[in-house]
Write an enzyme that holds these catalytic residues in place. Structure first.
Site, PDB file in Angstrom:
ATOM      1  N   HIS A 140       1.175  -1.807  -0.245  1.00  0.00           N
ATOM      2  CA  HIS A 140      -0.297  -0.004  -0.032  1.00  0.00           C
ATOM      3  C   HIS A 140       0.981   0.724   0.021  1.00  0.00           C
ATOM      4  O   HIS A 140       0.638   2.109  -1.292  1.00  0.00           O
ATOM      5  CB  HIS A 140      -0.839   0.146   1.507  1.00  0.00           C
TER       6      HIS A 140
ATOM      7  N   HIS B 195      -4.684   7.148  -4.837  1.00  0.00           N
ATOM      8  CA  HIS B 195      -6.074   7.722  -4.432  1.00  0.00           C
ATOM      9  C   HIS B 195      -6.391   9.005  -5.564  1.00  0.00           C
ATOM     10  O   HIS B 195      -5.248   9.122  -6.429  1.00  0.00           O
ATOM     11  CB  HIS B 195      -5.278   7.878  -3.081  1.00  0.00           C
TER      12      HIS B 195
ATOM     13  N   HIS C  17      -7.563  -1.603  -5.329  1.00  0.00           N
ATOM     14  CA  HIS C  17      -7.719  -1.866  -3.180  1.00  0.00           C
ATOM     15  C   HIS C  17      -8.321  -2.777  -3.198  1.00  0.00           C
ATOM     16  O   HIS C  17      -8.462  -3.810  -2.300  1.00  0.00           O
ATOM     17  CB  HIS C  17      -8.990  -0.425  -2.226  1.00  0.00           C
TER      18      HIS C  17
ATOM     19  N   HIS D 289     -14.676   7.416   3.615  1.00  0.00           N
ATOM     20  CA  HIS D 289     -12.779   6.794   4.233  1.00  0.00           C
ATOM     21  C   HIS D 289     -11.800   7.590   4.275  1.00  0.00           C
ATOM     22  O   HIS D 289     -11.537   7.177   6.023  1.00  0.00           O
ATOM     23  CB  HIS D 289     -13.209   6.186   2.270  1.00  0.00           C
TER      24      HIS D 289
ATOM     25  N   HIS E  89     -10.096   7.328   8.371  1.00  0.00           N
ATOM     26  CA  HIS E  89      -8.433   6.551   8.488  1.00  0.00           C
ATOM     27  C   HIS E  89      -8.038   7.884   9.725  1.00  0.00           C
ATOM     28  O   HIS E  89      -7.418   7.539  10.482  1.00  0.00           O
ATOM     29  CB  HIS E  89      -8.177   7.400   7.274  1.00  0.00           C
TER      30      HIS E  89
ATOM     31  N   PHE F 254      -0.907   7.336   5.200  1.00  0.00           N
ATOM     32  CA  PHE F 254      -1.346   5.879   4.000  1.00  0.00           C
ATOM     33  C   PHE F 254      -0.254   5.361   3.697  1.00  0.00           C
ATOM     34  O   PHE F 254      -0.618   3.818   3.598  1.00  0.00           O
ATOM     35  CB  PHE F 254      -1.425   6.613   2.101  1.00  0.00           C
TER      36      PHE F 254
ATOM     37  N   HIS G 138     -11.439  -1.330   3.896  1.00  0.00           N
ATOM     38  CA  HIS G 138     -11.850  -1.654   2.823  1.00  0.00           C
ATOM     39  C   HIS G 138     -12.173  -2.662   2.809  1.00  0.00           C
ATOM     40  O   HIS G 138     -13.134  -2.608   1.568  1.00  0.00           O
ATOM     41  CB  HIS G 138      -9.853  -1.391   2.272  1.00  0.00           C
TER      42      HIS G 138
HETATM   43 CU1  C2O Z   1      -5.404   3.423   0.143  1.00  0.00          CU
HETATM   44 CU2  C2O Z   1      -8.175   3.674   2.672  1.00  0.00          CU
HETATM   45  O1  C2O Z   1      -6.367   3.305   1.594  1.00  0.00           O
END
Ligand code: C2O
Length: 587
Positions: A158, A179, A188, A309, A313, A330, A343
């Site tokens: 990632h 992203h 993802h 999303h 995070h 990230f 995810h």
């Molecule tokens: Cu690639 Cu929720 O991040």
């Protein structure tokens, strides 16, 4: 003789094809060779399919010539280099051995006779399942780092793709990021697919399916308790957000102060805007079309990527860490096992959204997207090349989601005050506009300087079309575009957008119909395109929000203009400026 004729015919076709498509002007031999062969084959055999897209259907099934492309979006595996975290701290997350030196295989769908793997809500799984999964993670954490199944290696997959550690294939120094565009959902999905298969093989259980953090139903709106123990625990989380704290899925960077009931109601209404009324067209949900090369770059996340999303995070990550690591940044996000459950829910919502569109309306047919490809290690440690088109059918991928209630589907928010009164008040304010120049403006274009969002910006925005029919509205969604968003400082930033709200934006939120959507910027480094120190390219972002349904509910559909308010949240607005607000129509 016949053979000679055939060869000269082929040669002629070859030269003709190459010249007619400017192939000689491009610079990478491998891809060039590839395209020439494809072009030649397609011309000779009349076959137009596969990886290339020199032709496209114009909708009537007629093939039209398109300019030849350079390449599909993909990483150049030989370029993995140091990258920067979201706060510009150098980070190195490349695999220990260059992947370009490894052979790779093309992705194959799993054997259809294998049992369907059903992903279940994390708050509903049983002890036996938790014990098995827990064991797998601890094994993965103990594997040597040069084993791609090692937990940290998985997290770094990632990191590599999100921090721009790979350059793009065939595009000098242009990095690849997954992203803030239409790569978000499929990339993802791929990552989770391989991760899930690795976990399954480690515990020798082909039925193993990842859990999903079901944060869109009230019972799932907190960190699932299973993530508090054993190998699921992560000390780098915001301790004030641990269970039983109700998750704020549109987190403003400051505590909402809501009671649990109010937070849940607000979350559910917010989901309605993000999944239904704000996401009636594919780009609104999926994000902007990001293509290969310097020119192909775009920065425009879809509704769900922005929030919940990004917001979640940040909400989970530790407030004591500079970038709210782990989940809040990230590069480190996938070090927290909850990443995979977060995810998994995002992936599930993609399926739900596609289902809601009907008639395959939510699908993307652009070969630039379908043939973008990436590389992952599978459970047998093989490097696999996989294209977006490979992951569009989850049944074929061998998994499914347990059905859960979609409470938000019927949570259409109500106006915070009767629309007639609101519109009357707005008109009155309009006529006194001269007195209110400091905080109100008739112009929705703030160029060239842009306007800093240190305080609420209110603007009257002209609507080019009014009184459209139902069919016209279905055909073309009215989209509010906040354009030229310039992030001056790369920190967590958020602003909310309201339509026809009478000065109440500070007291109303997603639970009110006036709420049109939100912009959430998670730190991600300012070098969006280039990463080698030579050029720093920073591009502005556009936020696009579907508002056709909202305008109906606010009885504003016949009005020639609407009042839009951009409300900075969490004291973050001084770091953003916007160039303006306008209405567009999206098919
Ligand atoms: Cu690639 Cu929720 O991040």
């Amino acid at each position: 003789m016949e053979a000679k004729k055939l060869i000269s015919l082929l040669l002629f076709t070859f030269i003709f094809a190459a010249l007619s498509t400017n192939l000689f002007l491009h610079d990478s031999n491998e891809i060039q060779y590839f395209f020439i062969i494809r072009k030649l084959r397609s011309l000779v055999l009349g076959i137009q399919r596969g990886w290339h897209c020199n032709s496209a259907s114009n909708g009537n099934g007629v093939q039209t010539e398109q300019p030849v492309r350079r390449a599909f979006l993909s990483p150049n595996l030989s370029t993995c280099h140091q990258s920067l975290t979201d706060a510009d701290v150098p980070i190195y997350c490349c695999p220990p051995k260059r992947e370009s030196e490894e052979p790779f295989i093309d992705f194959q769908l799993p054997d259809p006779s294998l049992p369907l793997r059903v992903r279940r809500p994390a708050h509903l799984v049983d002890e036996e399942y938790i014990a098995k999964y827990n064991k797998a993670i601890s094994i993965m954490k103990s594997l040597p780092y040069d084993d791609p199944r090692n937990f940290m290696r998985q997290a770094n997959v990632h990191c590599v793709y999100c921090s721009g550690a790979y350059d793009q294939q065939n595009s000098n120094n242009t990095i690849l990021k997954i992203h803030r565009s239409w790569l978000f959902f499929p990339w993802h999905r791929m990552m989770l697919y391989f991760h899930e298969r690795i976990v399954a093989s480690i515990i020798g259980d082909d039925t193993f399916a990842l859990p999903f953090w079901n944060w869109d139903v009230p019972d799932g709106m907190r960190i699932p308790v299973m993530y508090m123990n054993g190998s699921f625990a992560d000390k780098d989380r915001d301790t004030s957000h641990l269970p039983p704290q109700v998750a704020d899925i549109h987190f403003d960077y400051v505590e909402s102060g809501f009671s649990p009931q109010d937070q849940i109601a607000s979350n559910v209404a917010f989901m309605y805007t993000q999944m239904v009324s704000g996401a009636k067209k594919t780009e609104l949900f999926m994000g902007c079309p990001y293509k290969a090369g310097d020119e192909g770059f775009c920065d425009g996340p879809g509704t769900i990527e922005l929030a919940p999303h990004n917001a979640l995070h940040t909400w989970v990550g530790s407030n004591l860490n500079p970038e709210r690591e782990n989940l809040g940044a990230f590069y480190s996000a996938a070090r927290d096992p909850i990443f995979y459950a977060h995810h998994s829910n995002i992936d599930r919502l993609w399926e739900v959204w596609r289902g809601l569109q009907g008639n395959n309306k939510g699908e993307i047919h652009d070969p630039d997207w379908l043939d973008s490809y990436f590389f992952f290690h599978n459970e047998k440690l093989q490097l696999v090349r996989i294209k977006i088109r490979d992951v569009l059918d989850i049944t074929k991928l061998g998994y499914a989601y347990e059905r859960v209630p979609l409470l938000w589907l019927n949570a259409r928010p109500e106006p915070s005050m009767p629309p007639k009164i609101a519109r009357y008040m707005l008109k009155m304010r309009d006529s006194h506009n001269g007195l209110l120049l400091s905080s109100h403006t008739n112009s929705a274009n703030f160029e060239p300087e842009g306007r800093i969002l240190d305080t609420t910006i209110r603007a009257k925005v002209h609507r080019p079309k009014t009184h459209r029919t139902k069919e016209e509205k279905e055909e073309e969604e009215e989209v509010l575009v906040v354009y030229g968003i310039d992030v001056k400082k790369d920190v967590y930033l958020k602003f909310d957008v309201f339509v026809n709200a009478v000065d109440g934006e500070t007291t109303i939120g997603p639970e009110s119909r006036e709420f049109a959507g939100t912009f959430v910027h998670m730190r991600r480094g300012v070098r969006l395109v280039m990463n080698k120190g030579e050029t720093t390219v920073k591009r502005k972002t556009n936020l696009k929000l579907g508002i056709s349904e909202l305008l109906e509910d606010l009885e504003a559909d016949g009005d020639e203009s609407i009042w839009v308010a951009l409300v900075p949240r969490g004291g973050t607005g001084m770091h953003i400026s916007v160039d303006g607000i306008r209405i567009e129509y999206m098919r």
